[in-house]
Design an enzyme around this catalytic site. Structure first.
Site, short mmCIF file in Angstrom:
data_model
loop_
_atom_site.label_atom_id
_atom_site.label_comp_id
_atom_site.label_asym_id
_atom_site.label_seq_id
_atom_site.Cartn_x
_atom_site.Cartn_y
_atom_site.Cartn_z
N THR A 148 0.87 -1.18 0.00
CA THR A 148 0.00 0.00 0.00
C THR A 148 0.90 1.22 0.00
O THR A 148 1.95 1.18 0.65
CB THR A 148 -0.81 0.02 1.33
OG1 THR A 148 -1.67 -1.11 1.35
CG2 THR A 148 -1.62 1.29 1.50
N GLY A 178 -9.16 -4.40 3.39
CA GLY A 178 -8.00 -4.49 4.26
C GLY A 178 -8.04 -3.35 5.28
O GLY A 178 -9.09 -2.72 5.50
N1 ASP Z 1 -2.63 -3.63 4.07
C1 ASP Z 1 -3.08 -3.85 2.72
C2 ASP Z 1 -4.29 -4.73 2.74
O1 ASP Z 1 -4.36 -5.64 3.56
C3 ASP Z 1 -2.05 -4.43 1.86
C4 ASP Z 1 -0.64 -4.02 2.18
O2 ASP Z 1 -0.41 -2.90 2.52
O3 ASP Z 1 0.27 -4.83 2.08
O4 ASP Z 1 -5.12 -4.57 1.91
#
Ligand code: ASP
Length: 294
Positions: A148, A178
Site C-alpha cells: 500500500t 484491508g
Molecule cells: N494492508 C493492505 C491490505 O491488507 C495491503 C498491504 O499494505 O500490504 O489490503
C-alpha cells in the site's frame, strides 16, 4: 518546515511530487493527493491503482483513505471499481459528504454524481496483472501479495495528513477490505500530535489497530521511532499470546515536530522521506522483530 514519509520504495515519485507541493508552501492534503495520484497511475506499481492486483474473480477493486489532522475528518472508499484515482474520491467523501466511508457501487455513484472522471476497470488491468491472476487461479492460490502507499505529510502550517491507496491483497474475496481504508488501522492523523500508517496483512493490522496505537504513543510522549518499534512488537506479542501467528506488518509514523519512525516484522520493507532542504531519500528498514521466529 515540512516533512513527508511514505511506505515502500515505489513511493519515490509520490514523495517527490508531495515535496514540490510542500516546499512552495502548499497544504499537506494537496501534497498527499497529488503524490498518491502519481502512484495510482503508474502501471508498473503492481499494488496500487492502475495495474494493481486482481481479486479472486479477476476484478480490480481499489481502497483508499485520507484523514485531515486539523479537523479529524476522514474519507475512505472500499472496493471501488472503474476509477483510476480512489484517493480523489476518498478526499471528496471527506470534504463533500457527512460520511466517512463509501463502499463499492455507492462510492462509484457518488464519484459519478460529483463529476470525478471514471475509467473502465478493464482499461486499468495490465497484461502483467492479468497474467499473474491467471497463474494464481490455475494454482488455486490463496489470497496473498500486497503493499500500500501510506503517505504522511506535515506542512509548514503545522497541518498533518495521513493517506493511503491500494488494490489490497491479490486473489482477495470480492468485497474484502484491508486495513488501508479503515481509520485507526491503516491510517490516522491528528495535527499537533502526529500521524501513522501501516502496510502488510490488513487482517492483522486491523486486529491490532496499529495506526491509532502509534499516534497515541506519540501523544503520550514517545519518540516516533519508539512508537513504531513498540507498535510492531506489541502487536506481534499480543497476537502470539492469543494463539495467532502474526504475518507481515510494517508501519511508519511522524510527529508534529517532523520526526519520523518506521518498523517492520519482516525483511524487505523500505520507506521514502523528504524534508526542507533535502532530496527525497529511500531508507531500508531492518526488522525489529522477526515474525518467522515467533
Ligand atoms: N494492508 C493492505 C491490505 O491488507 C495491503 C498491504 O499494505 O500490504 O489490503
Amino acid at each position: 518546515m515540512y516533512r513527508i514519509i511514505a511506505t515502500w520504495k515505489f513511493a519515490l515519485s509520490a514523495v517527490t511530487m508531495g515535496a514540490k507541493v510542500l516546499s512552495s508552501g502548499g497544504r499537506a492534503l494537496d501534497a498527499a493527493e497529488a503524490g498518491i495520484r502519481l502512484t495510482e497511475s503508474d502501471p508498473d506499481i503492481d499494488c496500487v491503482g492502475l495495474g494493481g492486483f486482481l481479486n479472486r474473480d479477476g476484478e480490480l477493486e481499489l481502497d483508499a483513505a485520507v484523514m485531515d489532522g486539523d479537523t479529524l475528518k476522514t474519507g475512505a472508499v472500499i472496493g471501488i471499481k472503474n476509477y483510476e484515482h480512489p484517493i480523489t474520491v476518498a478526499r471528496a467523501v471527506m470534504e463533500k459528504t457527512m460520511h466517512n466511508i463509501l463502499v463499492g457501487r455507492g462510492a462509484e455513484s457518488f464519484a459519478r454524481e460529483i463529476g470525478i472522471e471514471s475509467r473502465p476497470m478493464l482499461d486499468m488491468i495490465t497484461p502483467g496483472a492479468r497474467k499473474l491472476w491467471e497463474e494464481k487461479r490455475a494454482e488455486k492460490a490463496a489470497a496473498s501479495g500486497h503493499d500500500t502507499i501510506g503517505f504522511l505529510a506535515l506542512d509548514s502550517h503545522g497541518s498533518i495528513v495521513s493517506a493511503t491507496s491500494t488494490s489490497g491483497m491479490g486473489m482477495k474475496l470480492p468485497g474484502r477490505s484491508g486495513d488501508s481504508p479503515i481509520i485507526g488501522s491503516g491510517f490516522y492523523a491528528e495535527s499537533g500530535v502526529g500521524a501513522a500508517s501501516a502496510t502488510g496483512w490488513g487482517e492483522d493490522i486491523m486486529r491490532t489497530c496499529m495506526s491509532f496505537r502509534m499516534t497515541e504513543m506519540i501523544r503520550a510522549g514517545a519518540d516516533p521511532q519508539k512508537a513504531a518499534d513498540t507498535a510492531v512488537i506489541t502487536a506481534c506479542e499480543t497476537m502470539i499470546r492469543h494463539g495467532t501467528k502474526p504475518r507481515e506488518m510494517a508501519v511508519i509514523c511522524l510527529d508534529a515536530d517532523g520526526r519520523i519512525g518506521a518498523a517492520c516484522n519482516h525483511k524487505g520493507f523500505a520507506y521514502v522521506t523528504a524534508c526542507e532542504g533535502g532530496e527525497p531519500t529511500t531508507v531500508d528498514v531492518e526488522p525489529i522483530i522477526d515474525k518467522d521466529t515467533l
